[in-house]
Design a protein around this motif. Structure first.
Motif, PDB file in Angstrom:
ATOM      1  N   LEU A 183       0.878  -1.168   0.000  1.00 43.49           N
ATOM      2  CA  LEU A 183       0.000   0.000   0.000  1.00 43.49           C
ATOM      3  C   LEU A 183       0.913   1.214   0.000  1.00 43.49           C
ATOM      4  CD1 LEU A 183      -2.913   1.072   0.210  1.00 43.49           C
ATOM      5  CD2 LEU A 183      -2.609   1.118   2.684  1.00 43.49           C
ATOM      6  N   ILE A 184       0.769   2.057  -1.013  1.00 45.40           N
ATOM      7  CA  ILE A 184       1.688   3.189  -1.167  1.00 45.40           C
ATOM      8  C   ILE A 184       0.904   4.489  -1.096  1.00 45.40           C
ATOM      9  CG2 ILE A 184       3.254   4.330  -2.813  1.00 45.40           C
ATOM     10  CD1 ILE A 184       4.043   1.612  -3.837  1.00 45.40           C
ATOM     11  N   GLY A 185       1.430   5.439  -0.335  1.00 50.49           N
ATOM     12  CA  GLY A 185       0.791   6.749  -0.245  1.00 50.49           C
ATOM     13  C   GLY A 185       1.829   7.845  -0.318  1.00 50.49           C
ATOM     14  N   ASP A 186       1.426   9.012  -0.811  1.00 47.48           N
ATOM     15  CA  ASP A 186       2.386  10.118  -0.798  1.00 47.48           C
ATOM     16  C   ASP A 186       2.291  10.847   0.545  1.00 47.48           C
ATOM     17  OD1 ASP A 186       0.207  11.829  -0.990  1.00 47.48           O
ATOM     18  OD2 ASP A 186       0.956  12.912  -2.740  1.00 47.48           O
ATOM     19  N   SER A 187       3.152  11.838   0.730  1.00 50.20           N
ATOM     20  CA  SER A 187       3.265  12.432   2.068  1.00 50.20           C
ATOM     21  C   SER A 187       1.949  13.079   2.497  1.00 50.20           C
ATOM     22  CB  SER A 187       4.398  13.457   2.112  1.00 50.20           C
ATOM     23  OG  SER A 187       4.072  14.534   1.279  1.00 50.20           O
ATOM     24  N   ARG A 188       1.257  13.695   1.529  1.00 49.16           N
ATOM     25  CA  ARG A 188      -0.005  14.364   1.882  1.00 49.16           C
ATOM     26  C   ARG A 188      -1.016  13.344   2.411  1.00 49.16           C
ATOM     27  NH1 ARG A 188      -1.018  17.974  -3.012  1.00 49.16           N
ATOM     28  NH2 ARG A 188      -1.263  15.906  -3.870  1.00 49.16           N
ATOM     29  N   ALA A 189      -1.148  12.221   1.705  1.00 44.79           N
ATOM     30  CA  ALA A 189      -2.136  11.208   2.084  1.00 44.79           C
ATOM     31  C   ALA A 189      -1.796  10.616   3.462  1.00 44.79           C
ATOM     32  CB  ALA A 189      -2.164  10.103   1.032  1.00 44.79           C
ATOM     33  N   VAL A 190      -0.517  10.300   3.664  1.00 42.35           N
ATOM     34  CA  VAL A 190      -0.128   9.645   4.917  1.00 42.35           C
ATOM     35  C   VAL A 190      -0.241  10.623   6.094  1.00 42.35           C
ATOM     36  CG1 VAL A 190       1.807   8.522   6.115  1.00 42.35           C
ATOM     37  CG2 VAL A 190       1.276   7.921   3.743  1.00 42.35           C
ATOM     38  N   ARG A 191       0.129  11.856   5.841  1.00 40.95           N
ATOM     39  CA  ARG A 191      -0.023  12.895   6.872  1.00 40.95           C
ATOM     40  C   ARG A 191      -1.484  13.010   7.288  1.00 40.95           C
ATOM     41  NH1 ARG A 191       3.155  17.788   7.939  1.00 40.95           N
ATOM     42  NH2 ARG A 191       1.495  19.293   8.221  1.00 40.95           N
ATOM     43  N   HIS A 192      -2.353  12.950   6.321  1.00 44.86           N
ATOM     44  CA  HIS A 192      -3.770  13.176   6.570  1.00 44.86           C
ATOM     45  C   HIS A 192      -4.470  11.948   7.160  1.00 44.86           C
ATOM     46  CE1 HIS A 192      -7.807  14.737   4.771  1.00 44.86           C
ATOM     47  NE2 HIS A 192      -7.892  14.412   6.036  1.00 44.86           N
ATOM     48  N   TRP A 193      -4.212  10.773   6.566  1.00 39.11           N
ATOM     49  CA  TRP A 193      -4.983   9.581   6.943  1.00 39.11           C
ATOM     50  C   TRP A 193      -4.195   8.589   7.773  1.00 39.11           C
ATOM     51  CZ3 TRP A 193      -9.828  10.431   6.022  1.00 39.11           C
ATOM     52  CH2 TRP A 193     -10.197  11.209   4.928  1.00 39.11           C
ATOM     53  N   GLY A 194      -2.877   8.748   7.848  1.00 36.22           N
ATOM     54  CA  GLY A 194      -2.058   7.671   8.412  1.00 36.22           C
ATOM     55  C   GLY A 194      -1.997   6.548   7.399  1.00 36.22           C
ATOM     56  N   ILE A 195      -1.278   5.487   7.744  1.00 32.89           N
ATOM     57  CA  ILE A 195      -1.228   4.307   6.867  1.00 32.89           C
ATOM     58  C   ILE A 195      -1.054   3.103   7.780  1.00 32.89           C
ATOM     59  CG2 ILE A 195       1.242   4.744   6.411  1.00 32.89           C
ATOM     60  CD1 ILE A 195       0.881   3.394   3.666  1.00 32.89           C
ATOM     61  N   GLY A 196      -2.002   2.167   7.732  1.00 30.13           N
ATOM     62  CA  GLY A 196      -1.964   1.043   8.661  1.00 30.13           C
ATOM     63  C   GLY A 196      -2.017   1.547  10.086  1.00 30.13           C
TER      64      GLY A 196
END
Ligand SMILES: Cc1cc2nc3c(=O)[nH]c(=O)nc-3n(C[C@H](O)[C@H](O)[C@H](O)COP(=O)(O)OP(=O)(O)OC[C@H]3O[C@@H](n4cnc5c(N)ncnc54)[C@H](O)[C@@H]3O)c2cc1C
Length: 572
Positions: A392-405
């Motif tokens: 599962l790959i996210g850019d910095s904006r997405a991970v900052r906003h939603w977290g990842i796992g």
């Protein structure tokens, strides 16, 4: 130690939603009921769940659907289930589910502490014929202190799903937590929630309110206690007592030694299915048998005892379902054991700015589809390889906003997850591909193509964001498609996602009264199964949120009623 003997009318094995519902229904009908639970805590996987139940045309949902000017009805539900279940189901069980579901909700609300709220939650194929958005219910938050001395034995939610020990109670609260880094209003909600939580910890040493699965189990257990039903913890059932072909009781191992419990009206198996029975899992999960890793979020107590005991008494095990597991894409948190080390990817993968790719760098599915579809697509995509996983790959904006796992949104630090290797990070996609052993050219081409889709709002490959369910899981502040966002701003992050499950769908063959059936279709006298111990009424499909606990409770209710109406001698 010598074996002691005791008696009751109905013996229920297991304290998940199914077991407790069967016990309450039978006791309300005048039976003397006894519950045994193998673990030291009650609640099973249900306590750790989101506590949502799918019960079409229940009175709360019907009212909500009328208010929203989208009235629902049974004819539409039947059309939807015909689409979902196709040829896999059994019509008399489906009919029993549809008739008894709304009845069960009214019964529990009228006679016990159990209360539900309607939710607006789309069916998982809400665009299909007969699909709707208001068929799920959630247990109303419950005051923990109402459980009195029984509170400490309530199984708690999975620790990895809590935030500083706080369970997120509703979708609105979840949104506030996700938005706290970019909205003062959301930050205010979160700070107020946390302040209340820390006050509760100081005064009561735990949260004052039970939410989701714990609220459901808490309410059911309060009702069990009010009815005076004994519930023995740390007392696993080890075998059924069968005389003249009829199940008449159970052997139980307790702290005080073995006990033989004789049950005149029979036994309800509600042991939560077989997700923790490795041998049966290997026999029924083809990709797992082929050597692929598999992780379960279920309770360690779900060892398949119910299915095994049912078979020993003559019951048939039914694998004729379209899906044998209730699938969930998961990631494994290093250094944590059992279900506490498994993260169910319920929130992140559907959001803009994330994609899932296999090692060739290619997407393989609509990332916003339900978990029950994501995993079979992953398995298919990996068939040629030795392992079953994706990134599962996210850019910095997405991970900052939603977290990842398990990694929380900004400003919660993510360093320890980088150190443990759970989270991969790189300044460029090429470097990320190198770290994760993903084909570099493949990933670059996929992201270029996907970013174009994000711009036009149309996922030409998998139609992500074109369906009601997808959009419900997306970010309504993002347009033109709430599920699609460009991956363009480094650093980029990745988490390895594997095939997992939240329960099993293959199980004992049962009829419309939840009686366990032998291979020739005749009932095993005195034996019932409910919850994940019985094969899925939907034939392996997952029509909407709450599609396991909902039928689990309905067929437990039917088992309790049938046992109460039967005689101890009848061949029924
Ligand atoms: C994170 C997460 C979220 C989920 N959310 C939802 C949701 O919102 N809606 C939904 O429908 N499903 C959801 N699920 C799936 C759902 O929780 C399970 O399918 C369901 O709870 C199973 O209920 P059950 O009563 O059959 O079993 P369980 O709740 O697992 O209870 C079975 C009990 O039987 C006991 N037992 C087993 N063997 C023995 C024995 N030999 N003797 C005595 N006791 C025994 C076990 O210890 C356990 O306590 C979720 C699952 C997870 C992990």
């Amino acid at each position: 130690m010598p074996t002691t003997t005791t008696e009751c009318d109905l013996l229920v094995i297991g304290t998940g939603a199914a077991g407790l519902t069967a016990a309450i229904t039978a006791a309300k009908s005048g039976l003397e009921v006894l519950i045994v639970e193998g673990e030291a805590e009650y609640g099973g996987t249900t306590a750790t769940s989101a506590g949502v139940i799918w019960i079409p045309c229940n009175h709360h949902s019907l009212k909500l659907s009328v208010t929203a000017d989208k009235p629902d009805n049974m004819e539409e539900v039947r059309r939807y289930l015909a689409h979902e279940v196709s040829d896999w189901g059994n019509q008399s069980r489906l009919d029993a589910f549809l008739t008894a579901g709304p009845e069960m909700v009214r019964f529990l609300e009228r006679e016990t502490e159990v209360k539900f709220n309607a939710m607006e939650y789309p069916d998982y194929h809400a665009d299909a014929p007969g699909g709707h958005t208001m068929r799920s219910l959630i247990a109303v938050t419950y005051q923990a202190s109402k459980l009195g001395p029984a509170l400490p034995q309530l199984r708690s939610q999975l620790p990895q799903t809590l935030f500083l020990g706080l369970a997120i109670g509703s979708t609105l609260e979840m949104k506030a937590f996700m938005n706290a880094g970019r909205s003062f209003k959301s930050l205010g909600i979160v700070l107020r929630k946390l302040a209340g939580h820390f006050r509760d910890l100081l005064i009561y040493r735990r949260s004052k309110h039970l939410v989701r699965g714990c609220a459901l189990i808490g309410r059911l257990m309060r009702s069990v206690l009010d009815l005076g039903i004994p519930c023995w913890l740390s007392s696993p059932a080890t075998g059924l007592i069968v005389s003249d072909g009829r199940v008449t009781g159970v052997h139980v191992q307790t702290g005080e030694g073995p006990v033989e419990i004789h049950a005149a009206r029979g036994v309800v198996l509600a042991c939560g299915g077989y997700a923790r029975d490795e041998a049966r899992r290997l026999a029924t999960y083809p990709y797992h048998a082929a050597g692929a890793f598999h992780a379960s979020t279920t309770s360690l107590g779900n060892r398949g005892d119910g299915v095994r005991m049912g078979e020993q008494a003559g019951g048939a095990f039914d694998v004729k379902v379209s899906q044998v597991g209730i699938w969930m894409p998961v990631s494994v948190i290093p250094d944590r054991k059992g279900p506490n080390g498994v993260w169910p990817h319920l929130v992140d993968r559907q959001k803009p700015g994330f994609i899932a790719v296999t090692s060739n760098g290619k997407r393989f599915t609509n990332e916003s589809a339900s978990y029950h579809e994501f995993v079979p697509d992953l398995v298919r995509a990996c068939e040629a390889g030795k392992e079953t996983y994706c990134w599962l790959i996210g850019d910095s904006r997405a991970v900052r906003h939603w977290g990842i796992g398990v990694v929380r949104p900004w400003p919660v630090p993510s360093r320890r997850h980088l150190r443990s290797g759970y989270l991969k990070r790189a300044d460029s996609l090429a470097e990320l591909a190198h770290i994760c052993s993903i084909d570099r050219g493949g990933l670059a081409a996929t992201v270029t193509r996907f970013n174009r889709f994000a711009g036009t709002g149309v996922d030409e490959d998998f139609g992500r964001g074109s369906l009601i369910y997808d959009r419900y899981q997306g970010d309504d502040e993002v347009s033109p498609n709430p599920c699609l966002g460009k991956l363009e701003k480094g650093p980029f992050f990745a988490v390895k996602v594997l095939a997992g499950e939240i329960g099993t769908y293959a199980g004992l063959t049962t009829d419309e009264h939840s009686r366990v059936l032998a291979a020739n279709g005749s009932p095993v006298p005195g034996l019932y199964a409910a919850g994940n111990d019985q094969a899925s009424v939907f034939g392996g499909a997952y029509p909407g949120a709450g599609a396991t606990i909902g039928p689990g409770m309905v067929f437990a209710y039917l088992a309790g009623r049938h046992a109460a109406a039967s005689s101890s001698q009848a061949d029924d």
